[in-house]
Design an enzyme around this catalytic site. Structure first.
Site, PDB file in Angstrom:
ATOM      1  N   ASP A  38       2.898   5.512  -6.972  1.00  7.80           N
ATOM      2  CA  ASP A  38       4.074   5.389  -6.288  1.00  7.80           C
ATOM      3  C   ASP A  38       5.205   5.168  -7.039  1.00  7.80           C
ATOM      4  O   ASP A  38       6.245   5.351  -6.753  1.00  7.80           O
ATOM      5  CB  ASP A  38       3.913   4.225  -5.294  1.00  7.80           C
ATOM      6  CG  ASP A  38       2.891   4.308  -4.074  1.00  7.80           C
ATOM      7  OD1 ASP A  38       3.050   5.689  -3.752  1.00  7.80           O
ATOM      8  OD2 ASP A  38       2.331   3.392  -3.798  1.00  7.80           O
ATOM      9  N   HIS A  75       0.823  -1.335   0.018  1.00  2.88           N
ATOM     10  CA  HIS A  75       0.053   0.038  -0.104  1.00  2.88           C
ATOM     11  C   HIS A  75       0.869   1.164  -0.137  1.00  2.88           C
ATOM     12  O   HIS A  75       1.636   1.600  -0.966  1.00  2.88           O
ATOM     13  CB  HIS A  75      -0.915  -0.109   1.179  1.00  2.88           C
ATOM     14  CG  HIS A  75      -2.118   0.991   1.142  1.00  2.88           C
ATOM     15  ND1 HIS A  75      -2.304   1.508   0.056  1.00  2.88           N
ATOM     16  CD2 HIS A  75      -2.937   1.185   2.263  1.00  2.88           C
ATOM     17  CE1 HIS A  75      -3.576   2.212   0.489  1.00  2.88           C
ATOM     18  NE2 HIS A  75      -3.859   1.924   1.826  1.00  2.88           N
ATOM     19  N   HIS A 128      -2.466  -2.390  -9.721  1.00  3.55           N
ATOM     20  CA  HIS A 128      -3.403  -1.701  -8.921  1.00  3.55           C
ATOM     21  C   HIS A 128      -4.576  -2.371  -8.778  1.00  3.55           C
ATOM     22  O   HIS A 128      -5.079  -2.961  -9.980  1.00  3.55           O
ATOM     23  CB  HIS A 128      -3.802  -0.275  -9.425  1.00  3.55           C
ATOM     24  CG  HIS A 128      -4.137   0.609  -8.320  1.00  3.55           C
ATOM     25  ND1 HIS A 128      -5.523   0.544  -7.788  1.00  3.55           N
ATOM     26  CD2 HIS A 128      -3.603   1.567  -7.597  1.00  3.55           C
ATOM     27  CE1 HIS A 128      -5.886   1.364  -6.797  1.00  3.55           C
ATOM     28  NE2 HIS A 128      -4.651   2.001  -6.403  1.00  3.55           N
TER      29      HIS A 128
END
Ligand code: ACO
Length: 445
Positions: free
Chosen positions: A379, A284, A323
């Protein structure tokens, strides 16, 4: 109704039409059932009337990791993962990243509407005037070892705020919730910066109310001997954009933790600490740290192909790719990539950028990633920006938590005020032993 990729999403609740139903035939009994469909969902509780006999508990749905279960109705964030769309309260993320500030976006997320000029200045005033920490928190932070991970310090310190503000337990009092909202948004950057300074053995820098939310955060991180810290406007804006991009993301792991813990009527500090703990994991919010470690491990552009081969052979994941919801380019990744170049103009090009670009280029053409619809996520580039700003990898999830606090609070309040919500309590499918006779210690082999 707009069809989001993730269950009920943020569309308006519609009245049930006659034809909006699902006919189920239970082949065990031959019985037929009509289950109403509303907002693209059946209520799984309606399955309970499907029984083989009167003693039967009733049919349940089995959905590990909630792949296809909507746990709430929400009006905060809309995601269409197939089309790469993200909107807060109806506003596209691209527009907010271009035109808004983090504090304004936080107002939008928590209040439902963009503020007018006086609402915004009132909001900024209150958040700014809740940035100080109780002096005892400094003693508390001092107790951590010099190499304590700042995310662990943040999680523990946010939980500790609960001891300083016991009135926050009054969760159904709107005024109290407002106060805790100012405090959480105001204090999060201060706790984050103090955790960072502690790990360097540097004195804490107190908030400067004349600076913007993000400018003040940079001040608390980086101020040394200058009388007045003046943040670089390009870095201040880039970080502000990163906070906007991270502000909410509907029912992700940490938000579900916030709602789950909040559903037991724990105070918002304990619930936020739980959410931050969920965010810490490498799948995460810890992923941006993992991305940089991966880029450093790859080491050079020439070694990217070899590394991707290993990923495809199942030797690990390509961090920053894939994702649960986005099966298209994460819209936040596009904005971050642009912001990265603006930071590099000020701080110099991050040498890991070329490796990242090569990873992205090869992966986007490779059958393995294309067929699984794996694209760079938020990210993939954020860590490169943070590193160029001089922040250590351990701070990356902490920065994520600052932005996400806005979403956590909004989702927590929405959960509390939703008359359909109760304490979160999933069912299980028990496949363990039936009743067994206890064997005394002496008789066990
Ligand atoms: N690298 C290589 N293969 C991957 C990756 C990846 N990053 N992500 C998924 N896959 C593969 C899986 O192995 C699986 O392959 P299979 O069908 O052959 O078994 C397939 O793609 C589907 O993946 P799932 O694991 O089912 O996808 P899920 O939705 O459960 O996981 C997750 C999503 C956790 C984000 C995953 O893609 C991942 O681990 N990515 C790397 C970590 C990361 O970047 N996390 C940040 C997410 S964004 C955020 O939290 C802000």
């Amino acid at each position: 109704m707009e069809k989001p990729s993730s269950a009920a999403g943020s569309a308006e609740v519609r009245p049930v039409q006659q034809q909006d139903s699902l006919t189920v035939v239970d082949n065990r009994t031959g019985k037929r059932y009509e289950l109403p469909i509303q907002n693209g969902c059946i209520r799984t509780n309606d399955l309970r009337k499907i029984k083989v006999n009167d003693d039967d508990f009733g049919l349940m749905s089995y959905d590990p990791a909630f792949l296809n279960t909507a746990s709430c109705i929400s009006k905060i964030t809309f995601i269409d993962g197939d089309r790469g769309i993200l909107r807060y309260r109806g506003y596209p993320i691209e527009v907010l990243a271009e035109k808004s500030t983090f504090l304004e976006t936080a107002y939008l997320i928590t209040h439902g509407e963009l503020p007018n000029r006086s609402q915004l200045s009132d909001w900024a005033f209150h958040v700014t005037h809740h940035t100080f920490l109780h002096e005892s928190i400094k003693k508390f932070l001092d107790g951590f070892h010099y190499d304590a991970h700042p995310m662990s310090m943040l999680i523990s310190t946010v939980a500790a705020l609960s001891t300083f503000y016991p009135e926050s337990k009054d969760i159904f009092n709107a005024e109290s919730r407002k106060k805790q909202t100012y405090r959480l948004l105001g204090k999060m950057p201060t706790i984050a910066a103090f955790s960072y300074r502690h790990s360097l053995g540097l004195p804490f820098v107190y908030p400067d109310n004349e600076l913007s939310y993000t400018g003040n955060f940079l001040n608390m991180l980086f101020k040394t001997t200058e009388i007045k810290y003046r943040p670089n406007p390009a870095l201040e804006r880039a970080l502000d954009i990163l906070f906007i991009l991270h502000a909410d993301h509907e029912q992700n792991c940490s938000t579900s933790a916030m709602r789950g813990v909040g559903s037991s009527h724990a105070d918002p500090y304990c619930a936020t600490a739980a959410a931050a703990a969920a965010l810490y994991g490498p799948l995460h919010g810890g992923a941006n740290e993992a991305v940089l470690r991966m880029l450093m491990e790859i080491g050079s552009v020439q070694k990217v192909t070899e590394y991707i081969k290993r990923v495809k052979a199942g030797e690990g994941k390509l961090m920053g790719f894939g994702h649960r919801v986005y099966k298209n380019y994460d819209p936040r990744a596009k904005i971050i990539k642009r912001a990265a170049y603006e930071v590099f103009d000020v701080m110099g090009r991050n040498p890991l950028l070329d490796i990242a670009l090569e990873v992205e280029r090869i992966a986007l053409e490779d059958e393995y990633f294309v067929s699984r619809r794996l694209y760079p996520n938020v990210d993939f580039y954020s860590g490169l920006i943070y590193q160029s700003m001089g922040l250590p990898m351990t701070m990356f999830p902490v920065l994520f938590a600052i932005g996400r606090t806005a979403g956590w609070i909004a989702q927590w309040e929405e959960m509390l005020l939703d008359p359909e919500q109760k304490i979160a309590r999933p069912r299980q499918v028990y496949l363990g032993y039936g009743q067994r006779d206890y064997v005394s210690l002496d008789e066990r082999i």
